[in-house]
Design a protein around this motif. Structure first.
Motif, PDB file in Angstrom:
ATOM      1  N   TYR A 185       7.177   9.584  -5.277  1.00  0.00           N
ATOM      2  CA  TYR A 185       6.387  10.155  -4.189  1.00  0.00           C
ATOM      3  C   TYR A 185       5.860   9.080  -3.255  1.00  0.00           C
ATOM      4  N   LEU A 186       5.391   7.982  -3.802  1.00  0.00           N
ATOM      5  CA  LEU A 186       4.907   6.904  -2.949  1.00  0.00           C
ATOM      6  C   LEU A 186       6.026   6.385  -2.065  1.00  0.00           C
ATOM      7  N   TYR A 187       7.214   6.254  -2.617  1.00  0.00           N
ATOM      8  CA  TYR A 187       8.374   5.823  -1.828  1.00  0.00           C
ATOM      9  C   TYR A 187       8.596   6.753  -0.638  1.00  0.00           C
ATOM     10  N   GLN A 188       8.510   8.053  -0.872  1.00  0.00           N
ATOM     11  CA  GLN A 188       8.726   9.019   0.202  1.00  0.00           C
ATOM     12  C   GLN A 188       7.621   8.955   1.252  1.00  0.00           C
ATOM     13  N   PHE A 189       6.378   8.856   0.816  1.00  0.00           N
ATOM     14  CA  PHE A 189       5.246   8.946   1.735  1.00  0.00           C
ATOM     15  C   PHE A 189       5.105   7.693   2.604  1.00  0.00           C
ATOM     16  N   LEU A 190       5.649   6.574   2.187  1.00  0.00           N
ATOM     17  CA  LEU A 190       5.528   5.352   2.982  1.00  0.00           C
ATOM     18  C   LEU A 190       6.249   5.454   4.324  1.00  0.00           C
ATOM     19  N   SER A 191       7.184   6.374   4.454  1.00  0.00           N
ATOM     20  CA  SER A 191       7.958   6.483   5.695  1.00  0.00           C
ATOM     21  C   SER A 191       7.360   7.471   6.690  1.00  0.00           C
TER      22      SER A 191
ATOM     23  N   PRO B 292      -3.935  -2.779   7.889  1.00  0.00           N
ATOM     24  CA  PRO B 292      -2.695  -3.178   7.238  1.00  0.00           C
ATOM     25  C   PRO B 292      -2.936  -3.686   5.827  1.00  0.00           C
ATOM     26  N   LEU B 293      -1.960  -3.445   4.947  1.00  0.00           N
ATOM     27  CA  LEU B 293      -2.019  -3.955   3.589  1.00  0.00           C
ATOM     28  C   LEU B 293      -1.069  -5.134   3.479  1.00  0.00           C
ATOM     29  N   LEU B 294      -1.539  -6.265   3.004  1.00  0.00           N
ATOM     30  CA  LEU B 294      -0.724  -7.451   2.818  1.00  0.00           C
ATOM     31  C   LEU B 294      -0.538  -7.692   1.333  1.00  0.00           C
ATOM     32  N   THR B 295       0.706  -7.861   0.901  1.00  0.00           N
ATOM     33  CA  THR B 295       0.976  -8.112  -0.510  1.00  0.00           C
ATOM     34  C   THR B 295       1.981  -9.238  -0.631  1.00  0.00           C
ATOM     35  N   GLU B 296       2.043  -9.822  -1.813  1.00  0.00           N
ATOM     36  CA  GLU B 296       3.020 -10.858  -2.100  1.00  0.00           C
ATOM     37  C   GLU B 296       4.263 -10.231  -2.721  1.00  0.00           C
TER      38      GLU B 296
ATOM     39  N   ARG C  26     -14.206   2.684  -2.209  1.00  0.00           N
ATOM     40  CA  ARG C  26     -14.622   1.915  -1.032  1.00  0.00           C
ATOM     41  C   ARG C  26     -13.805   2.278   0.211  1.00  0.00           C
ATOM     42  N   GLU C  27     -12.558   2.701   0.003  1.00  0.00           N
ATOM     43  CA  GLU C  27     -11.652   2.969   1.121  1.00  0.00           C
ATOM     44  C   GLU C  27     -11.482   4.465   1.302  1.00  0.00           C
ATOM     45  N   ARG C  28     -11.585   4.928   2.550  1.00  0.00           N
ATOM     46  CA  ARG C  28     -11.324   6.340   2.816  1.00  0.00           C
ATOM     47  C   ARG C  28     -10.931   6.510   4.273  1.00  0.00           C
ATOM     48  N   VAL C  29     -10.209   7.579   4.537  1.00  0.00           N
ATOM     49  CA  VAL C  29      -9.761   7.904   5.884  1.00  0.00           C
ATOM     50  C   VAL C  29     -10.643   8.981   6.484  1.00  0.00           C
ATOM     51  N   PHE C  30     -11.181   9.873   5.643  1.00  0.00           N
ATOM     52  CA  PHE C  30     -11.950  11.017   6.131  1.00  0.00           C
ATOM     53  C   PHE C  30     -13.387  10.955   5.640  1.00  0.00           C
ATOM     54  N   LEU C  31     -14.298  11.424   6.457  1.00  0.00           N
ATOM     55  CA  LEU C  31     -15.683  11.579   6.034  1.00  0.00           C
ATOM     56  C   LEU C  31     -15.802  12.778   5.097  1.00  0.00           C
TER      57      LEU C  31
ATOM     58  N   GLN D 106     -10.321   2.253  -8.278  1.00  0.00           N
ATOM     59  CA  GLN D 106      -9.640   1.059  -7.781  1.00  0.00           C
ATOM     60  C   GLN D 106      -8.230   1.382  -7.308  1.00  0.00           C
ATOM     61  N   VAL D 107      -7.493   2.140  -8.113  1.00  0.00           N
ATOM     62  CA  VAL D 107      -6.123   2.495  -7.735  1.00  0.00           C
ATOM     63  C   VAL D 107      -6.141   3.450  -6.553  1.00  0.00           C
ATOM     64  N   SER D 108      -7.134   4.329  -6.488  1.00  0.00           N
ATOM     65  CA  SER D 108      -7.256   5.225  -5.344  1.00  0.00           C
ATOM     66  C   SER D 108      -7.464   4.436  -4.057  1.00  0.00           C
ATOM     67  N   ASP D 109      -8.299   3.409  -4.096  1.00  0.00           N
ATOM     68  CA  ASP D 109      -8.493   2.558  -2.919  1.00  0.00           C
ATOM     69  C   ASP D 109      -7.188   1.903  -2.496  1.00  0.00           C
ATOM     70  N   TYR D 110      -6.410   1.479  -3.475  1.00  0.00           N
ATOM     71  CA  TYR D 110      -5.105   0.874  -3.170  1.00  0.00           C
ATOM     72  C   TYR D 110      -4.203   1.871  -2.443  1.00  0.00           C
ATOM     73  N   VAL D 111      -4.128   3.104  -2.968  1.00  0.00           N
ATOM     74  CA  VAL D 111      -3.282   4.132  -2.359  1.00  0.00           C
ATOM     75  C   VAL D 111      -3.750   4.432  -0.937  1.00  0.00           C
ATOM     76  N   THR D 112      -5.053   4.609  -0.746  1.00  0.00           N
ATOM     77  CA  THR D 112      -5.582   4.922   0.579  1.00  0.00           C
ATOM     78  C   THR D 112      -5.273   3.813   1.573  1.00  0.00           C
ATOM     79  N   THR D 113      -5.496   2.567   1.177  1.00  0.00           N
ATOM     80  CA  THR D 113      -5.234   1.441   2.068  1.00  0.00           C
ATOM     81  C   THR D 113      -3.757   1.353   2.441  1.00  0.00           C
ATOM     82  N   LEU D 114      -2.897   1.541   1.452  1.00  0.00           N
ATOM     83  CA  LEU D 114      -1.466   1.428   1.706  1.00  0.00           C
ATOM     84  C   LEU D 114      -0.961   2.551   2.604  1.00  0.00           C
TER      85      LEU D 114
END
Length: 380
Positions: A259-265, A20-24, A354-359, A229-237
């Motif tokens: 696109y991010l708005y659409q993909f979050l659902s 999970p991603l936690l943000t303020e 640092r963050e990834r879903v696939f090998l 850094q931004v890629s890690d953010y996208v992957t985590t989210l």
């Protein structure tokens, strides 16, 4: 009318899980005028001040003697079709809606006087409701030779009201023409409002009250460091459970890129990993654009895959957010053409994330590059 997200779907993008991603929450403050400045007003997350120096007549599209042409504006439409422009409720009062599915140019235009060798800023507020990959927006044009002096274009749905803005030098000109619309084909529904042209100054600029960069919390950095850094953010989210993603979407709905708005659902389970290469590359391109980093999407037809190139200030560099990798040869990070020139079997793979879903699946990457067939998609 349809929304074109990309021309290919990745057959290998499935599986994996994330945390999970936690943000303020975003904080919003009142806009306070500085000494001598007019007070600012905020509408739909955009602040503005009344501008008595605006050179555009009827830039707010309030006045219509003709039901299809706002007063003081002209149509530059290849087929002379007036029905594409209609008044509608807008960002602040009335706006103009442009709807068309046709090749060629589709513009509202206005020519205005300027002082030679002065700096000017042109702005408007817009909302792209539906579109394909055609590019349109705000253009400043030389009325003598029709050359484009400056432009700010948008070619995808905007998920709310957004700002287009350019600053330019008038040169020897005594007039410029502002054009609002699409120069080379249009399949879209777009709302335009609050067009302004004035001598360059920040006093009257439209400004976002808050941006999604406030939510990301990643400071500006050299592009080489910023991209992973931004890629890690996208992957985590995007790898978070759907409940976390939807809570994030609800919290930042006013400022999320399209696109991010659409993909979050996306659903939980395997459905959240479908077309993972497409989701991460498009979302990453949108977020990097907010930092001023240029990107372009790259599609491979066989095996189907999507990644992007970013411009590091000197050259285009491949970044594949599906794996979080770049390609390197002799100490130089490579673009698509460089990898093809040097040969995939000769290059090295760098993993700065640092963050990834696939090998990393070299057996999947190798035939993509040996096939050497790529199409570049959306520029951001």
């Amino acid at each position: 009318m349809r929304v074109l997200i990309a021309s290919v779907m990745c057959v290998a993008c499935a599986g994996g899980r994330g945390e999970p991603l936690l943000t303020e929450p975003l904080t919003t403050t009142d806009v306070v005028a500085s000494d001598g400045e007019l007070p600012a007003t905020v509408v739909a997350n955009i602040s503005y001040r009344d501008n008595p120096t605006n050179l555009i007549v009827n830039g707010d599209f309030e006045d219509y003697a003709d039901p299809n042409i706002p007063d003081a504006w002209s149509i530059d439409e290849i087929y002379g079709y007036r029905g594409m422009f209609t008044p509608i409720d807008g960002w602040h009062g009335r706006a103009v809606r442009a709807t068309r599915n046709s090749q060629g140019r589709h513009f509202l235009t206005q020519t205005v006087p300027v002082t030679p060798h002065h700096q000017y800023t042109a702005q408007l507020v817009y909302e792209v409701l539906t579109t394909d990959s055609k590019s349109g927006g705000l253009y400043v044009v030389d009325p003598g030779n029709a050359s484009v002096i400056a432009s700010d274009t948008m070619n995808r749905p905007s998920n709310g009201w957004r700002i287009a803005s350019v600053t330019f030098d008038s040169g020897a000109r005594t007039q410029v023409t502002l054009k609002v619309g699409y120069p080379n084909g249009m399949n879209a529904t777009v709302l335009y409002d609050a067009v302004a042209l004035y001598e360059a100054a920040t006093t009257f600029d439209y400004q976002y009250q808050t941006t999604y960069r406030d939510a990301i919390g990643i400071a500006a950095a050299p592009v080489t460091d910023l991209v992973p850094q931004v890629s890690d953010y996208v992957t985590t989210l995007l790898a978070a459970p759907r409940a976390v993603r939807m809570a994030h979407r609800d919290l930042y709905a006013a400022v999320l890129p399209y696109y991010l708005y659409q993909f979050l659902s996306a659903p939980d389970g395997s459905g959240s990993r479908d077309s993972w290469c497409q989701r991460t590359s498009l979302a990453l391109g949108e977020l990097l654009q907010m930092y001023g980093v240029r990107t372009r999407q790259v599609h491979a037809p066989s095996p189907q895959h999507q990644f992007l190139e970013y411009f590091d200030g000197a050259r285009w560099v491949v970044f594949d957010p599906y794996y979080g990798i770049r390609y390197v040869f002799a100490g130089v990070r490579l673009g698509v053409d460089d990898v093809l020139h040097d040969g995939f079997d000769q290059v090295s793979i760098e993993v700065p994330t640092r963050e990834r879903v696939f090998l990393l699946e070299l057996g999947f990457l190798r035939p993509i590059w040996l096939n050497a067939s790529f199409t570049r998609g959306l520029d951001m």
